[in-house]
Structure formats: structure tokens, C-alpha cells
Write a protein that holds these residues in place. Sequence first.
Motif, PDB file in Angstrom:
ATOM      1  N   LEU A 101       0.862  -1.178   0.000  1.00 42.62           N
ATOM      2  CA  LEU A 101       0.000   0.000   0.000  1.00 42.62           C
ATOM      3  C   LEU A 101       0.898   1.227   0.000  1.00 42.62           C
ATOM      4  O   LEU A 101       1.607   1.491   0.966  1.00 42.62           O
ATOM      5  CB  LEU A 101      -0.912   0.012   1.228  1.00 42.62           C
ATOM      6  CG  LEU A 101      -1.849  -1.194   1.379  1.00 42.62           C
ATOM      7  CD1 LEU A 101      -2.780  -0.987   2.559  1.00 42.62           C
ATOM      8  CD2 LEU A 101      -2.655  -1.415   0.123  1.00 42.62           C
ATOM      9  N   GLY A 102       0.855   1.962  -1.097  1.00 44.60           N
ATOM     10  CA  GLY A 102       1.692   3.143  -1.170  1.00 44.60           C
ATOM     11  C   GLY A 102       3.151   2.778  -1.035  1.00 44.60           C
ATOM     12  O   GLY A 102       3.644   1.822  -1.626  1.00 44.60           O
ATOM     13  N   ASN A 103       3.837   3.518  -0.197  1.00 41.83           N
ATOM     14  CA  ASN A 103       5.274   3.321  -0.045  1.00 41.83           C
ATOM     15  C   ASN A 103       5.597   2.230   0.966  1.00 41.83           C
ATOM     16  O   ASN A 103       6.762   1.991   1.268  1.00 41.83           O
ATOM     17  CB  ASN A 103       5.893   4.655   0.382  1.00 41.83           C
ATOM     18  CG  ASN A 103       7.390   4.634   0.239  1.00 41.83           C
ATOM     19  OD1 ASN A 103       7.906   3.874  -0.571  1.00 41.83           O
ATOM     20  ND2 ASN A 103       8.069   5.445   1.023  1.00 41.83           N
ATOM     21  N   LEU A 130       1.761   2.692 -20.976  1.00 44.66           N
ATOM     22  CA  LEU A 130       0.955   1.637 -21.595  1.00 44.66           C
ATOM     23  C   LEU A 130       0.430   0.666 -20.551  1.00 44.66           C
ATOM     24  O   LEU A 130      -0.744   0.297 -20.553  1.00 44.66           O
ATOM     25  CB  LEU A 130       1.796   0.883 -22.629  1.00 44.66           C
ATOM     26  CG  LEU A 130       2.231   1.698 -23.832  1.00 44.66           C
ATOM     27  CD1 LEU A 130       3.191   0.914 -24.686  1.00 44.66           C
ATOM     28  CD2 LEU A 130       1.011   2.088 -24.639  1.00 44.66           C
ATOM     29  N   VAL A 131       1.324   0.259 -19.635  1.00 44.29           N
ATOM     30  CA  VAL A 131       0.902  -0.699 -18.617  1.00 44.29           C
ATOM     31  C   VAL A 131      -0.169  -0.087 -17.715  1.00 44.29           C
ATOM     32  O   VAL A 131      -1.169  -0.742 -17.385  1.00 44.29           O
ATOM     33  CB  VAL A 131       2.112  -1.157 -17.787  1.00 44.29           C
ATOM     34  CG1 VAL A 131       1.652  -1.897 -16.553  1.00 44.29           C
ATOM     35  CG2 VAL A 131       2.998  -2.033 -18.623  1.00 44.29           C
ATOM     36  N   ALA A 132       0.011   1.171 -17.354  1.00 39.75           N
ATOM     37  CA  ALA A 132      -0.973   1.800 -16.478  1.00 39.75           C
ATOM     38  C   ALA A 132      -2.327   1.878 -17.176  1.00 39.75           C
ATOM     39  O   ALA A 132      -3.365   1.574 -16.571  1.00 39.75           O
ATOM     40  CB  ALA A 132      -0.499   3.195 -16.088  1.00 39.75           C
ATOM     41  N   ALA A 133      -2.315   2.238 -18.466  1.00 35.87           N
ATOM     42  CA  ALA A 133      -3.581   2.302 -19.193  1.00 35.87           C
ATOM     43  C   ALA A 133      -4.229   0.932 -19.241  1.00 35.87           C
ATOM     44  O   ALA A 133      -5.434   0.778 -18.990  1.00 35.87           O
ATOM     45  CB  ALA A 133      -3.332   2.810 -20.616  1.00 35.87           C
ATOM     46  N   SER A 134      -3.411  -0.074 -19.518  1.00 34.85           N
ATOM     47  CA  SER A 134      -3.956  -1.417 -19.621  1.00 34.85           C
ATOM     48  C   SER A 134      -4.505  -1.892 -18.279  1.00 34.85           C
ATOM     49  O   SER A 134      -5.587  -2.480 -18.201  1.00 34.85           O
ATOM     50  CB  SER A 134      -2.853  -2.327 -20.134  1.00 34.85           C
ATOM     51  OG  SER A 134      -3.045  -3.623 -19.735  1.00 34.85           O
ATOM     52  N   LEU A 135      -3.763  -1.608 -17.202  1.00 30.07           N
ATOM     53  CA  LEU A 135      -4.240  -2.043 -15.887  1.00 30.07           C
ATOM     54  C   LEU A 135      -5.508  -1.290 -15.483  1.00 30.07           C
ATOM     55  O   LEU A 135      -6.364  -1.837 -14.781  1.00 30.07           O
ATOM     56  CB  LEU A 135      -3.153  -1.836 -14.830  1.00 30.07           C
ATOM     57  CG  LEU A 135      -2.010  -2.835 -14.857  1.00 30.07           C
ATOM     58  CD1 LEU A 135      -1.065  -2.592 -13.695  1.00 30.07           C
ATOM     59  CD2 LEU A 135      -2.520  -4.253 -14.811  1.00 30.07           C
ATOM     60  N   ALA A 146      -5.092   9.338   0.399  1.00 29.86           N
ATOM     61  CA  ALA A 146      -5.523  10.412  -0.497  1.00 29.86           C
ATOM     62  C   ALA A 146      -5.507   9.925  -1.942  1.00 29.86           C
ATOM     63  O   ALA A 146      -6.437  10.202  -2.723  1.00 29.86           O
ATOM     64  CB  ALA A 146      -4.605  11.622  -0.337  1.00 29.86           C
ATOM     65  N   GLY A 147      -4.448   9.175  -2.298  1.00 28.51           N
ATOM     66  CA  GLY A 147      -4.352   8.652  -3.664  1.00 28.51           C
ATOM     67  C   GLY A 147      -5.513   7.740  -3.987  1.00 28.51           C
ATOM     68  O   GLY A 147      -6.103   7.820  -5.075  1.00 28.51           O
ATOM     69  N   LEU A 170      -2.514  -0.192  -8.986  1.00 23.98           N
ATOM     70  CA  LEU A 170      -2.437   0.817 -10.042  1.00 23.98           C
ATOM     71  C   LEU A 170      -1.890   2.134  -9.500  1.00 23.98           C
ATOM     72  O   LEU A 170      -1.041   2.781 -10.128  1.00 23.98           O
ATOM     73  CB  LEU A 170      -3.836   1.014 -10.642  1.00 23.98           C
ATOM     74  CG  LEU A 170      -3.930   2.002 -11.792  1.00 23.98           C
ATOM     75  CD1 LEU A 170      -3.146   1.483 -12.975  1.00 23.98           C
ATOM     76  CD2 LEU A 170      -5.370   2.228 -12.182  1.00 23.98           C
ATOM     77  N   MET A 171      -2.366   2.523  -8.304  1.00 19.44           N
ATOM     78  CA  MET A 171      -1.943   3.801  -7.725  1.00 19.44           C
ATOM     79  C   MET A 171      -0.431   3.853  -7.536  1.00 19.44           C
ATOM     80  O   MET A 171       0.204   4.879  -7.734  1.00 19.44           O
ATOM     81  CB  MET A 171      -2.606   4.004  -6.359  1.00 19.44           C
ATOM     82  CG  MET A 171      -3.950   4.645  -6.384  1.00 19.44           C
ATOM     83  SD  MET A 171      -3.974   6.086  -7.424  1.00 19.44           S
ATOM     84  CE  MET A 171      -2.865   7.126  -6.501  1.00 19.44           C
ATOM     85  N   ARG A 172       0.124   2.722  -7.128  1.00 10.64           N
ATOM     86  CA  ARG A 172       1.553   2.688  -6.868  1.00 10.64           C
ATOM     87  C   ARG A 172       2.350   2.916  -8.157  1.00 10.64           C
ATOM     88  O   ARG A 172       3.434   3.487  -8.132  1.00 10.64           O
ATOM     89  CB  ARG A 172       1.911   1.332  -6.247  1.00 10.64           C
ATOM     90  CG  ARG A 172       3.350   1.189  -5.843  1.00 10.64           C
ATOM     91  CD  ARG A 172       3.712   2.131  -4.727  1.00 10.64           C
ATOM     92  NE  ARG A 172       5.139   2.128  -4.496  1.00 10.64           N
ATOM     93  CZ  ARG A 172       5.843   3.166  -4.091  1.00 10.64           C
ATOM     94  NH1 ARG A 172       5.241   4.326  -3.876  1.00 10.64           N
ATOM     95  NH2 ARG A 172       7.133   3.082  -3.882  1.00 10.64           N
ATOM     96  N   ILE A 173       1.793   2.463  -9.278  1.00  4.07           N
ATOM     97  CA  ILE A 173       2.490   2.671 -10.556  1.00  4.07           C
ATOM     98  C   ILE A 173       2.338   4.112 -11.008  1.00  4.07           C
ATOM     99  O   ILE A 173       3.298   4.765 -11.412  1.00  4.07           O
ATOM    100  CB  ILE A 173       1.920   1.729 -11.633  1.00  4.07           C
ATOM    101  CG1 ILE A 173       2.090   0.293 -11.204  1.00  4.07           C
ATOM    102  CG2 ILE A 173       2.611   1.968 -12.959  1.00  4.07           C
ATOM    103  CD1 ILE A 173       1.383  -0.676 -12.104  1.00  4.07           C
TER     104      ILE A 173
END
Lengths: 302, 647, 213
Positions: A82-84, A176-181, A258-259, A237-240
Motif C-alpha cells: 500500500l503506497g510506499n 501503456l501498462v498503467a492504461a492497460s491495468l 488520499a491517492g 495501479l496507484m503505486r504505478i
Amino acid sequence: MSHIIVHIVLILGLPPLLLGVIGKTKALFAGRVGPPLFQAYYDLAKLFRKGSVFSTTTTWVFRAGPIVGLVTALLAGMLVPLGNHSAPVSFSGDLILFAYLFALGRFFTASAALDTGSAFEGMGAAREVTFSCLAEPALFFGFLVLAKLSGSLSLTGMLDGPFPKGWGVAGASLVLVAASLFIVLLVENSRIPFDDPNTHLELTMIHEVMVLDHSGPSLGMILYGASVKLFVMGALLMRIVAPFESGNAWVDWGLFVAGMLALAMVIGVVESVMARFRLVFVPTFLVAACLLSAFGIVLLLR
Amino acid sequence: MSEWLIFLGIGCHAVSGVPGLFRRRDSDAGQKFAVVLGLIGSALGIVGAVGSLWQPPVANSVIKIDAISVIFLLPIFLIPALGGVYGLTYWKQAEHIHNGQKLRLFYGLVTAALAGVTIAANSILFLVAWEIMALSAFFLITTEDEDRMVSEAGWLYLVTTHTATLCLFALFALLRNVTGSFTLVALPDGLGAGLATAIFLLAVIGFGLKAGLMPLHVWLPGAHAMAPSHVSALMSGVLIKIGIYGLVRICSLLPHPPLWWGGLLLVAGTISGVLGVVFAIGQHDLKRLLAYHSVENIGIITMGLGLAMVGRSLHRADCVALGLAGALLHVWNHGLFKSVLFFSAGAVIHATHTCEIDRLGGLAKAMPRTALCFAIGAVAICGLPPLNGFVSELLIYLGLFRSIGIGHETGWAGSAFAPPALALIGALAVACFVKVFGGVFLGVARSEHARHVREADANMTGPMLVLVGCCLLIGLAPLLVAPLFEQGVYAWSPDLATGAVSLVMLAPLRWVSVAGLALIVLIVVAGVLLGLRLRHCGTASSGTWDCGYAAPTARMQYTSSSFAQMLVGCFVWVLRPRVHAPGEQPLFSRATQFRSHVPDIVLDGALRPSFRFGAKITSSFRFLQAGNIHAYLFYIVVFLILLLLWR
Amino acid sequence: MNPLLDLILVAVLLLNFVALGASQLRTVIHAVALQGVLLGATIVVAHSTVTVWVIVMAGAVIALKGVVIPRMLFHAIREVVIRREVDPIIGCIASLLLGGVGTALAVLFSKTLPIAHEHIGSLVVPAALSTVLTGFLILTTRVKAISQVVGYLVLENGIFIFGLLLVEAMPFLVEIGVLLDLFVAIFVMGIIIYQISQEFSTVSTRKLSALKE
């Protein structure tokens, strides 16, 4: 130790809030006041106090469906950072367990739907498993990109500390990966534009029609499990997308929450501005998602 | 010492069917005797095989028993013996007086021959055992040879298995040429690339035909569907793996494999895996569907082997270990869960007399134990935790990820397509088994037969429960079997020093146990909590809600065909389903029907048309066949003269 | 190796997939128009020194590929009253997958080509090959004549990207030649579409097979 407790508390407590934020965002766009932010909690509390009706055609499979769905989602939540903050459980190869836990949940929820002998639920189950078939390769192509960038085979290792560097090295692949995920996230959690839980027509639903016959605590488990799944995949996804870190561990928790709320708002915005796709086009979009992340790994490996 | 136990076990199996030949056809005594003999043989064989691990490997010019042999011997002894017990009810001699004796004779023979192949160190012995195995299997498939479909499937099998044998003759002739002896030993380093490639390709085709690798799988669906269920379990669980055994053996003998060999196996495995499960989704027949899943799992095993070959080319011990151990463990796992599935499918067929999935349904109520076994087998074959399929697929996944060069400098980008393909296979398998499990065991019965069934008896459920126990054991405690597979890796790859690889270091086997146990415990806890909650709040029962429709009938259920329809639509470009739809109807339409089936793309799409074409061409020479003996003699004379003139 | 150029080429490649997977003719034409605009931008990016000539050339490419030709196509759709769907011979998913395989092969194949040193590692050759393949795929798998024109455009875009390899050696020559070629081709195709629709009152090339002996 305290971070592990925070992790567990967040996984257990925060997911229904995302549903509230999505609902509120959609209401804002529609110019309504909308249900309160904590509506999902109220719904769950109510459902867990209600009695259940079980169809006479059903067997143990019907009762096992919601349980397995919830437990697998929670266990997957233990694997994702989760996050960092790294995940409480992390080992080389946990990303495969992560994906297969969701598959196990799917096996039982879909079987539970077929257990009712209803045409509607069979339809929903068929759509759910079909779309997941195409979402799975997209997820794994994404994992390949992340693993190749980080040289690690655990979710925590893939998304850990030095990760922001990845954006400098292979920004195009990561976009690309973020869009796909993101597409996979929307499909797997049955959001618009792929599925609309709020239509009045059962014929066009995917996930909601699959759980028509569940009631009381079972239905509560399904709702809760679905929100946990959304939360867990969203955290990935947020982490990416936003690999921020402040240096202070507790501020990082705040950043993460927040994210996640921001992600819920983005989903709400997407749901407000887009119409649902026709069902026959959903596979095309999923294949496109696969190609996006496949293209990401091609760019990285060439 | 322990090799004699193995020989004794093989002997017991080989003769197990013989005493029954001298008994009256309607008496069960011969069958019981055969089963007991088979159980004794298997017990001896298993003890011998396990015992041989603690002594120096037996290796002379005829027999060689190393870890790879042991890995293949254990399922060969376990599954047929359980199948024999299962047959006590499923294929009772008194109910099958015409073919029961024949079935048991060849059942014992095929088991013995399979074990013989795995311990042969000599190509002559290998081929003899291979042919006994192949021919016995033919007689097993054609148990009910009065049925035209059965005999057709049998002939198709016979043709393909002999094509395979032909390749093996060429293969062993080449090996004899290179090494100068019939003993199977590692080939010399200076072997020419062309010769090595020829040996490799002959092995892939010959053993691939036996294993049912995708374009070579034509015999498999028909044979598995037409044989009695415990024979199908034996064939799918054990017999086709002998093809994998051969391929593994020959690959270990070849020195310095080039990269494209591993790549070829990876691609072939991927094609076999994806198309196998896609064709399974299109089937309506329970056993045919399971047969296509064998093609899929052979594909996964081949992917593992291909990964190991890639690892050898790249000199990556970790990829070799993960790939080969994953492939060999999957050989076990597939044998275990596929036998469970065929046994429970057989129980369903025994109870309902149909294997059409769309005519079944709702059996979980009447057959709870069979349903539970099938469900566990289905979860295992999909590769889901906490069962054994997950462990072997995890090993292959890890190896594939590593082979791309993750966490290591050397790598091969070419295998990047494989992990997502494996994920696709897994997800499609989930879809397919939800379809089967739901269609057969859940919902409401769709036909009269399915409505009046009884649970299978202990002879049939007992073997299933044993196998389910094995699946759970491997899934929850993979550490128990890991050392054996490490031995297998060393036996396969001679250039690896002992101690160079450790599966425990490479794969999170401890975590697999922890996660599996956590999963089970949490599910039980959540189940208990839900139960308490329901007791507190109260439950009611009523009909399925069905969106307010008051009188749902069994025919309104979603059938398994409609369940699969979207996926069939996605893969229509390879499945090419034949649909017989009703034409245009008048205003008040008459009774009409709709049928669809998915033909096999290789058999019905390519082989049959090309053979038909060949027959058409050659039939123009029919006039030569005059039916006149003098004419035939004249042909011979003409031919002789031609030959004389030619030289 | 020019990072900005590579980024634009990634976008060009993604537009290939849009052109393959979209089910509406309008979307396909929009995608190809956008691709044309991006290609115009690549001219500016690829030149090491930006002169007035370069800007003019880029403007001409953008105007032609991004505005004029798409407008002509939309005009054709309106005039000949073509139904809006793409009507592929093989399904959208299959053509998408083929496009994906084609792109992967293009990347593999581009490594084996003897290319000038400064272009090794850049995306120019894979993008060009993949775009050409996509063009061929559209040409061979679509029924409507208007889709054929679109396929031809994509094919031509691929050749255009190849031209980027030569900007330093032979500035403008390639671009001008290609543009001229393109313009003539569209002209001819427009006439053909008009003729087909006049003759058969449809714009499906399937009817052309009636012309065989």
C-alpha cells in the motif's frame, strides 16, 4: 509491526469508502446530492443483520461462493504493497499467487451463480469468466514489464522504493501498462463503461446479475468482497501511477489514502462522462488492453 | 534389491488378467483376483521405486532406474491399481460378460509395458515395451468394438501410434549409428548439428504423437471419449505421459541444445495449451471435453520442458531446475487430478447413461461425494491454490519470468510471450470447468435420467478420495516431494553439479504451504461465522428468484453450451463451429431444432480432406484391380522386367 | 536515438491498433488523420536544424494527411451513403491480434536489417514495418472500398516513416515524392469508388469478383 496493523486495518476498513466516493462523484456530476459517503458501510451493517433466503435448488456451492470470494480478496490484499509501505507478506513469486487467488474467487462465485439454475445468473457468470479470460493476459504482460524494470518477482519488490526511477527509464512502457491495468481494473470490478450495476435491465449486467439470488449476510459478503477487490487492484495501479514518497512513514500512509480516494474520484468521473459499451465490444477492448501492455514489454525488451 | 521389487510389481500387473481368462464369463472372481494382484503389484512397485532412491542408481546395458524413471513409475503404479478397484463397480464382469476379460488382460499388460518403457536403457527393450503398450492400448480403446464410433476411434489411434513408432525406429536407428550400441547413453559432444536436429525433431514428432501435442493430437479426443472411464483415466493420466517421458529422456541425451529447440518446444506447448483448452470449451461431450484438457496439460508440460531446454542453452541452472521440475511435477499432478475427473465423469455416466453435458444437471444433490471430488479436481486442474496444480504452474511461471532476464544478466526475450499465454490458459480453464461443474452438478436436472440417480458406491468413490488426498497433500506440502524432483533435475542435466540447484531456494514452496493453509483456515472460519450469523438471523427457503418469473423450469436454465457461447465466439477463427440453424419460419412456426458442434481443426479440417483428396487421386487407378488372378500375375511379371531393365 | 521521436512513434503505433480494432468507419478515419498529423510533427522532430522549409513541409503534410484527405473521405461517406460499420472479413479481435503479432515480428525483424549506426535502437524501423503491415492487413481484410483507401493511407504512412531514415541524406526529396504519389493514388481511388458505386450501387469490393471470367 505497527505498519502491518495499519495495513490490515486499511484493507479491512477502507474499501467500502471507495464505493461511497464513486457514488458521491457521480451524484455531483448529475447535480444531485447523492447518498452519504458512508452509505456502503450502512448497507453492509444492514445486510449482516438480515435473514437469508436460499433457493431450494442450491447446494453447498451456493453458500461457499461469497465466502471464497471474500477470503481470496482479503488474502490478495495481504500481498499488495500500500503506497510506499511494503506488504505484510511478500515473497518471490507472490504476483502469481495474487492473480490466482482472484481466479479461485471467480471459480466459486461463478459456480454459485450456476447453482441457482437461473438463466439470468448463468448469463452473468458466463460473461464474468469470459471477460476475465481476456483480462488475465493483460495483467501478466503488465507484471512482466514491472518485473523486468525492477528485477524482482514479488509485488513489493516490483513496486518498491527505487520504483520512481522506472518512469525515467521506460516511461512509455509504464504509460501503456498503467492504461492497460486501468482497463483491467474497470472490467474486473464491473464499472462503467464495461458494466453498469445500476441499470434496470438484468439482461445487460455482468456482475450484479450473477449475484441476484444472494441475500442477507451472503450478499453483504459479496458487496464487501467486491469493494476489497476494487481497493486491492486500485492500490496496485496507484503505486504505478503515483509513486510518491515523503520520507515520513506516517505521511506516506496519508498520501496513500488520499491517492486511493483520488482514484475513486477518477473512476467516478469516468463513469459519469462515458456511456456503457455494447457488450459485444467488451472483448475487443480487453484484447486492446492486452496489446497495450504487450506492446509495453516489447518496447522494454527490444 | 529394490529393482527386483519393481520387476515383481511389473510381473504381477502383466499376468493380472490371465487367471480371469479361465473363469466363467459371468463370475466376478477373476476380476477380484486381478484387482488384488494389481494392488499387490503396485504396492511392490511403489516400495521398490521409492526404495531405489536410497541406493545407487541401477544402470546397466538393459535396465536403468534413475530419479526420472522413479518419477514416472510412481503414477504408473498408483493410478492403474486404483482404476482396477474403480472397475469393480464400473465395469463389473457380470454386466460386461463379452469384453470384461479382454479389458482386464490388456489393462494389466499396458500397465506392465508402461513401467517397462520407463526402466529400459536399451532401445530394443524400449521399443518392444513401447509396442506392447501401444497395441494393448488399442484393444483397451476398442473394448466395445461393436460400436462403429468406437472402432473408428480405435483405428485412428492405431494409425497414429504406428506413425509414432515409425519415427521412433528412425530415431533409434540414428542413435545406434551415432553411439555404436543399442544402449541409450549421452551422445558425444562432437555430434553434427544436422544429425542432432534430426534426432531432436524425430523425438518431438514421435513422442509428441503419443503425448498428444497439438497438431499431433488427432487420435486423442476420440480415443479418450470412447474408452471406458477408468481406461480413459489410465490413458490420460499415465499413458500419454510416456510420450513426455521419451521426450525428456532423449532431450537429456543430446549435448549443447541450440536456443531454437527450447523455443520450438515453448511455442508448441503454448499452441497446444491454448488451443487444447479452447477446443475443450467448445465440446458438449463430458469425456471429449476432458480429453481436450489433456492436450492442454501436455502443452503446459511441454512449456516446462521447453523452458528447461532454453535454460540449458543459456547455461542458466535456475531455469533448467524450475522448468524441468515444473514439467515433471505437472506430469504427476495431471495424472492425479485428471484421473479424479475421469473417475467422477465415469460415475456420472454410470448413473445417468449419458455424457452429454446439456442433458445433465443438479447431480450434486444426489451424488454429493462425486460432486465434491469433481469440484476439487476442477480447482486443481485450473492451477488454483491451494491444490497441486498451482505448485507446478508456479514453478513454470517463475522459470519463465526468470528466463527473460529478470534479476539476472543473461536472458532470452523470446520467451516473454509465454507467461501471459500460461495465464490465458489458466483463465480459460477456469471458464471451462465452471461450465462443466455447473452444467453437470449444479442447478436442476435437465433430463429424466439425471433426475433419478444414486451416489456411486465405495469402489468408485474410494479411489477418487485417495487421489484427491494426494492432490491436497502435494498442494499443501510441496516440500515433501521437492527433493525427488531435484534428483530428477540432476539426472536430466548431467552438466549440473549436485547441490547446484535447490527448489526451496528458487521457489517459495514454504509460502505456498502457508498460503494454502491460511486460505483453508480462513474459509472455514468465515464459513463458521456465516453459519452462526445465519442461525441468529434465520433462513428461509424458496424457489430461485429469477427476476420475478414465477414458474422457472429446468429447460430455462443456462445450458453449458450457452455458457460457452461468448468464448466460442471470441475464438471462432480457430474453432469454426458447425451450426445447423433452422431456416426461415412461417408465421406460426413448426417445431424446429438448433444444433452446433465444434469439429477438430486438424482431423476434420486438414487430415480428412487431404486423405479424401488422396483417395480420389488414387481411385483412378482402380481399373488395375480387375479381379482376375492372371492379370495380377501379369503385373508382377511386368514389374520384374522393369526392375531388371532399370539395373 | 531521439526520445521525443520515439514517443511520437509509439503513439503512431497505438493508432495502428485503433485503426484495426475500431468498429466505426469514422473512428478509423479519425485515427488515420491523427496519425497523419503526428507524422507531420515527426518531420520537425527528426531534423536536427529546423528551417523555414522544414516547417512548411510539416505544415503541408499535416494539412494533406490530417485535414484534406480525411475530409475527402468523410465527403465520400456522405455522398455515397455508406453504412457506418467497418464490415471486416475477419473479426475485429482477430485483426487486432494479427496486428499485435505483426508489431512483435516487426520489432524482431528490424534487428536483422542493416541500418545506419545512428538509427540502431530507435523505433523508426519497427514503427515503419509495423505500420506497413497494418496497412496491408486493412487492405486485405476489409470489404468496403473506402476501407481500402484507408488501408492504403496507413500503408503510405508506413513508407513515410521509412523516409525519416533519409531526412539527413536527402531532405524533402522523399517527402515530396511520397506526397505526390499519395495524392495521385487517392485521386484514382476516388474515381474507382465512384465507379463501383455507380455500377453495382454498393461500395463493397466483394461484388468485383463478379468481373472474373
